[in-house]
Design an enzyme around this catalytic site. Structure first.
Site, short mmCIF file in Angstrom:
data_model
loop_
_atom_site.label_atom_id
_atom_site.label_comp_id
_atom_site.label_asym_id
_atom_site.label_seq_id
_atom_site.Cartn_x
_atom_site.Cartn_y
_atom_site.Cartn_z
N ASP A 216 55.27 57.33 24.32
CA ASP A 216 56.11 58.24 22.97
C ASP A 216 56.14 59.83 24.11
O ASP A 216 54.82 59.78 23.38
CB ASP A 216 55.69 57.69 21.86
CG ASP A 216 57.40 58.35 21.66
OD1 ASP A 216 57.64 59.30 21.84
OD2 ASP A 216 57.38 58.70 19.95
N LYS A 259 61.97 68.67 22.74
CA LYS A 259 60.65 69.01 22.06
C LYS A 259 60.18 69.31 23.41
O LYS A 259 60.78 70.74 23.99
CB LYS A 259 59.70 67.95 21.94
CG LYS A 259 59.60 67.60 20.10
CD LYS A 259 60.80 66.05 20.00
CE LYS A 259 60.59 65.45 19.04
NZ LYS A 259 62.15 64.68 18.59
N1 F0G Z 1 59.04 60.50 18.99
C1 F0G Z 1 58.29 61.29 18.30
C2 F0G Z 1 56.94 61.56 18.48
C3 F0G Z 1 59.01 62.14 17.66
O1 F0G Z 1 58.41 63.18 17.47
C4 F0G Z 1 60.37 61.87 17.70
C5 F0G Z 1 60.89 62.91 16.78
C6 F0G Z 1 61.27 61.27 17.96
C7 F0G Z 1 60.15 59.89 19.20
C8 F0G Z 1 62.69 60.39 18.12
O2 F0G Z 1 63.24 61.64 18.59
O3 F0G Z 1 64.60 62.73 17.46
O4 F0G Z 1 64.93 62.76 18.98
O5 F0G Z 1 65.86 60.71 18.33
N2 F0G Z 1 60.94 63.81 16.25
C9 F0G Z 1 61.28 64.88 15.14
C10 F0G Z 1 60.55 65.93 14.61
C11 F0G Z 1 62.73 64.60 14.84
O6 F0G Z 1 60.96 66.82 13.80
O7 F0G Z 1 59.13 65.54 14.63
P1 F0G Z 1 65.05 62.02 18.37
#
Ligand code: F0G
Length: 459
Positions: A216, A259
């Site tokens: 991931d 990100k």
């Molecule tokens: N994997 C990780 C490690 C994440 O931090 C996130 C999202 C996702 C998958 C999903 O991605 O939002 O594009 O569908 N994290 C955000 C956060 C929402 O605030 O930590 P996404």
């Protein structure tokens, strides 16, 4: 002498004015929002630290790319461009666009799990866990024990506990495990890095038992910068080489481009194997759109191709991680406890330690988030018992391992003065910590309640 942490490798060309409310106005807004920061209007927030996802500032080059985006349904120019850049960075032969990280999970995880019972990860992000469960499996977290002690000084608190992983595989049966997932950086443990050595050990275990190994990759560039700083083997390597070493031999990856690729919307799937990629393409067409756009606008694909390159630039990463380190150093001066050493995209304040008089069922990390808004118009969020919710069987409030108030820092958005405001606000709050009260929930939905629940202060 004061160390210079992070010279900004950019200057500001366009600004977005912020409203600055008075304390009385903020008091009124947060009460009206039922003490749930998700109900606040963003225009009433001075510094928004709710997430680092999709909230970064694009460069002038990315904005120029927006105008050049090719909006053709099939075979757009920007599609070929992003393919070329992503293949070069990740060293994976097959790349699929999707609209965000959870879309990548929705497409890929059911293929990998396909009737299997478990996924094991250093730590699943919430949406990853949700998609494992939607595919009919259970998600097991297996992070190193050092991660659970916020004061433990350990270079790679995001690592997989490989001994425990092998124990789980033997107990549960390798044939029942669909995928081993390495989340880099480990968001839920505090944006903590994972070493390349640990990635290699984990994938060797996956190979040994014939289990698919997935990364991931939401914050892969930030992870690579930590590796360069902390893992002796890589101290003279380029970020590009560290990324190659991290992804070498992974069967596949999912990525939220919101990100480290510094775009407002987007996601990727990478596959090493043609057969797996064929299945990914089929599901992408039904859920996301034709394979050459995968749920994205051409303009956003063009910005992504450019953001991918900018996000792995070492000067940018030094500044980026430096912002966390600057804020953490200010918190050290003020005696504010946080998950330390600080991680890559956020500072996770240890609310259990800062507000020890508030029990988990009165939500100390949520109380601190509300206090930050009152104090300085800062919007942070609870990653603790308030977010965790109730036991689905008994309906009783669960007690979280951590009570974190997460200060997620958007990329290239806030200056050092903003970071000082955040530190000063926390120091002021610490001075009156014992007078801060907990909260009770007066209305909540059955799942993912933290987004929409309503709260009241406890008198
Ligand atoms: N994997 C990780 C490690 C994440 O931090 C996130 C999202 C996702 C998958 C999903 O991605 O939002 O594009 O569908 N994290 C955000 C956060 C929402 O605030 O930590 P996404």
């Amino acid at each position: 002498m004061k160390p210079i942490y992070f010279p900004e490798p950019f200057r500001i060309k366009s600004v977005e004015p912020l409203k600055m409310l008075t304390r009385e106005e903020r008091e009124e807004k947060i009460a009206k929002a039922d003490y749930n920061v998700f109900y606040l209007a963003s225009k009433d927030v001075y510094i928004d630290l709710l997430t680092d996802s999709g909230t970064g500032a694009m460069s002038s080059d990315q904005w120029a790319g927006v105008m050049l985006g090719d909006e053709s349904y099939a075979g757009a120019d920007c599609y070929f461009k992003v393919q070329e850049v992503a293949k070069k960075i990740f060293g994976m032969p097959y790349i699929q666009l999707v609209h965000q990280g959870r879309a990548a999970e929705k497409v890929l995880l059911p293929i990998l799990l396909n009737g299997k019972k478990y996924a094991i990860s250093n730590m699943h992000f919430d949406t990853t866990r949700a998609h494992v469960e939607l595919a009919g499996a259970r998600a097991i977290d297996c992070v190193v024990p050092e991660a659970l002690d916020t004061t433990a000084q350990y270079d790679f608190k995001g690592n997989m506990d490989c001994k425990r992983l092998e124990k789980y595989i033997n107990e549960l049966g390798a044939e029942n495990i669909g995928v081993i997932i390495m989340t880099i950086t480990n968001n839920s443990a505090g944006g903590q890095p994972v070493s390349v050595k640990n990635i290699r050990e984990t994938r060797a275990i996956a190979r040994k038992y014939g289990i698919k190994f997935m990364i991931d990759a939401a914050r892969y560039a930030e992870n690579s910068y930590f590796v360069k700083q902390r893992e002796p083997e890589f101290k003279n390597s380029s970020i590009a080489d560290i990324i190659k070493a991290s992804f070498e031999d992974a069967d596949c990856f999912t990525m939220s481009s919101k990100k480290d690729a510094i775009v407002n919307m987007g996601g990727l799937i990478g596959c090493r194997d043609k057969e797996l990629f064929e299945l990914v393409k089929q599901r992408t067409i039904s859920f996301e759109g034709f394979i050459t756009y995968g749920g994205m606008s051409g303009r956003d694909i063009e910005a992504l191709a450019r953001g991918l390159e900018e996000g792995v630039d070492e000067n940018y990463l030094r500044y980026r991680i430096g912002q966390m380190q600057y804020l953490a150093a200010r918190l050290d001066e003020g005696g504010i406890p946080y998950q330390s050493p600080v991680g890559g995209h956020a500072v996770f304040i240890d609310a259990k330690k800062l507000l020890p008089h508030i029990p988990y069922y009165e939500f100390p990390a949520q109380a601190l988030a509300i206090e930050l808004y009152r104090e300085a118009g800062i919007r942070a969020c609870d990653i603790g018992s308030y977010m965790l919710g109730n036991d689905p069987d008994t309906g009783k409030q669960l007690e979280a391992e951590f009570e974190f108030t997460r200060l997620a820092i958007p990329r290239r958005v806030y200056t050092q003065s903003h970071l000082d405001v955040i530190a000063d606000a926390l120091i002021n709050i610490k001075e009156r910590a014992s007078s801060i009260k907990g909260y009770k929930i007066v209305e909540e939905p059955p799942i993912l309640r933290h987004f929409t629940a309503k709260l009241k202060p406890i008198k």
